[in-house]
Scaffold this motif. Structure first.
Motif, PDB file in Angstrom:
ATOM      1  N   ARG A  21       0.851  -1.183   0.000  1.00  0.00           N
ATOM      2  CA  ARG A  21       0.000   0.000   0.000  1.00  0.00           C
ATOM      3  C   ARG A  21       0.886   1.232   0.000  1.00  0.00           C
ATOM      4  O   ARG A  21       1.865   1.301   0.705  1.00  0.00           O
ATOM      5  CB  ARG A  21      -0.922   0.007   1.189  1.00  0.00           C
ATOM      6  CG  ARG A  21      -1.892  -1.138   1.129  1.00  0.00           C
ATOM      7  CD  ARG A  21      -2.903  -1.012   2.215  1.00  0.00           C
ATOM      8  NE  ARG A  21      -3.669  -2.233   2.284  1.00  0.00           N
ATOM      9  CZ  ARG A  21      -4.885  -2.360   1.793  1.00  0.00           C
ATOM     10  NH1 ARG A  21      -5.467  -1.356   1.205  1.00  0.00           N
ATOM     11  NH2 ARG A  21      -5.525  -3.480   1.894  1.00  0.00           N
ATOM     12  N   THR A  22       0.499   2.192  -0.781  1.00  0.00           N
ATOM     13  CA  THR A  22       1.259   3.426  -0.898  1.00  0.00           C
ATOM     14  C   THR A  22       0.316   4.591  -0.662  1.00  0.00           C
ATOM     15  O   THR A  22      -0.768   4.619  -1.223  1.00  0.00           O
ATOM     16  CB  THR A  22       1.862   3.552  -2.316  1.00  0.00           C
ATOM     17  OG1 THR A  22       2.654   2.401  -2.573  1.00  0.00           O
ATOM     18  CG2 THR A  22       2.700   4.791  -2.440  1.00  0.00           C
ATOM     19  N   VAL A  23       0.721   5.521   0.172  1.00  0.00           N
ATOM     20  CA  VAL A  23      -0.065   6.736   0.342  1.00  0.00           C
ATOM     21  C   VAL A  23       0.506   7.774  -0.605  1.00  0.00           C
ATOM     22  O   VAL A  23       1.706   8.011  -0.628  1.00  0.00           O
ATOM     23  CB  VAL A  23      -0.016   7.248   1.801  1.00  0.00           C
ATOM     24  CG1 VAL A  23      -0.746   8.569   1.924  1.00  0.00           C
ATOM     25  CG2 VAL A  23      -0.620   6.214   2.735  1.00  0.00           C
ATOM     26  N   ARG A  24      -0.349   8.354  -1.427  1.00  0.00           N
ATOM     27  CA  ARG A  24       0.085   9.310  -2.439  1.00  0.00           C
ATOM     28  C   ARG A  24      -0.630  10.631  -2.236  1.00  0.00           C
ATOM     29  O   ARG A  24      -1.777  10.672  -1.848  1.00  0.00           O
ATOM     30  CB  ARG A  24      -0.274   8.807  -3.834  1.00  0.00           C
ATOM     31  CG  ARG A  24       0.319   7.502  -4.216  1.00  0.00           C
ATOM     32  CD  ARG A  24       1.476   7.638  -5.101  1.00  0.00           C
ATOM     33  NE  ARG A  24       1.058   8.480  -6.202  1.00  0.00           N
ATOM     34  CZ  ARG A  24       1.887   9.223  -6.877  1.00  0.00           C
ATOM     35  NH1 ARG A  24       3.139   9.233  -6.598  1.00  0.00           N
ATOM     36  NH2 ARG A  24       1.480   9.970  -7.860  1.00  0.00           N
TER      37      ARG A  24
ATOM     38  N   ALA B 156     -13.999   5.620  -7.683  1.00  0.00           N
ATOM     39  CA  ALA B 156     -12.616   6.110  -7.658  1.00  0.00           C
ATOM     40  C   ALA B 156     -11.644   4.966  -7.882  1.00  0.00           C
ATOM     41  O   ALA B 156     -11.862   3.842  -7.413  1.00  0.00           O
ATOM     42  CB  ALA B 156     -12.309   6.787  -6.333  1.00  0.00           C
ATOM     43  N   LEU B 157     -10.578   5.258  -8.591  1.00  0.00           N
ATOM     44  CA  LEU B 157      -9.474   4.328  -8.832  1.00  0.00           C
ATOM     45  C   LEU B 157      -8.172   5.095  -8.751  1.00  0.00           C
ATOM     46  O   LEU B 157      -8.151   6.319  -8.893  1.00  0.00           O
ATOM     47  CB  LEU B 157      -9.550   3.718 -10.234  1.00  0.00           C
ATOM     48  CG  LEU B 157     -10.719   2.833 -10.608  1.00  0.00           C
ATOM     49  CD1 LEU B 157     -10.721   2.578 -12.105  1.00  0.00           C
ATOM     50  CD2 LEU B 157     -10.640   1.519  -9.838  1.00  0.00           C
ATOM     51  N   ALA B 158      -7.100   4.359  -8.568  1.00  0.00           N
ATOM     52  CA  ALA B 158      -5.763   4.896  -8.771  1.00  0.00           C
ATOM     53  C   ALA B 158      -5.224   4.129  -9.977  1.00  0.00           C
ATOM     54  O   ALA B 158      -5.377   2.909 -10.042  1.00  0.00           O
ATOM     55  CB  ALA B 158      -4.895   4.670  -7.545  1.00  0.00           C
TER      56      ALA B 158
ATOM     57  N   ASP C 191       3.411   5.432  -8.923  1.00  0.00           N
ATOM     58  CA  ASP C 191       3.124   6.524  -9.867  1.00  0.00           C
ATOM     59  C   ASP C 191       1.630   6.648 -10.170  1.00  0.00           C
ATOM     60  O   ASP C 191       1.225   7.336 -11.095  1.00  0.00           O
ATOM     61  CB  ASP C 191       3.928   6.373 -11.160  1.00  0.00           C
ATOM     62  CG  ASP C 191       3.447   5.239 -12.051  1.00  0.00           C
ATOM     63  OD1 ASP C 191       2.445   4.569 -11.721  1.00  0.00           O
ATOM     64  OD2 ASP C 191       4.064   5.015 -13.094  1.00  0.00           O
ATOM     65  N   ALA C 192       0.811   5.977  -9.364  1.00  0.00           N
ATOM     66  CA  ALA C 192      -0.630   5.968  -9.608  1.00  0.00           C
ATOM     67  C   ALA C 192      -1.251   7.352  -9.415  1.00  0.00           C
ATOM     68  O   ALA C 192      -0.868   8.108  -8.531  1.00  0.00           O
ATOM     69  CB  ALA C 192      -1.315   4.959  -8.693  1.00  0.00           C
TER      70      ALA C 192
END
Length: 127
Positions: A2-5, A95-97, A104-105
């Protein structure tokens, strides 16, 4: 993973890459490319989404080529395929990333009032 962007799209950055949408008066100078992808028969548009957390991969989204200069002979490009990721805390129907990796999402959202299957048909010629 999981990445927080954090995503901040300035007006100029939003005009980068992808689907071509006609503006006001028509003609080549009235078109601009907006960040839009197709996923599950819907058109999702890039937004300034603030912080979001990228979840697991859920499929493939397609990003149409940008043709902001019609009749210049560069048509026929294939859509780019990107990985679609769940946005933690949001339904994939809204919603999507999307990106080549979670790092880079870009956050994209679907508004049924504006971005239904007809928009996907206009961008891709089919669903």
């Amino acid at each position: 993973m999981r990445t927080v962007r954090t995503l901040v799209l300035a007006g100029a950055a939003l005009v980068m890459a992808t689907g071509c949408t006609a503006g006001g008066g028509g003609g080549a100078d009235a078109a601009s490319c907006a960040y839009v992808v197709a996923y599950d028969g819907r058109a999702y548009w890039g937004i300034d989404g603030g912080d979001f957390e990228v979840g697991e991969a859920v499929g493939v989204a397609r990003k149409p080529p940008c043709d902001d200069t019609p009749n210049d002979g560069d048509g026929g490009e294939a859509a780019e395929e990107l990985t679609a990721y769940r946005v933690v805390g949001r339904d994939t129907g809204t919603a999507l990333a999307v990106g080549t990796s979670p790092d880079d999402a870009v956050l994209v959202t679907f508004d049924p009032e504006k971005h239904g299957s007809e928009t996907v048909r206009e961008l891709f010629g089919e669903l």
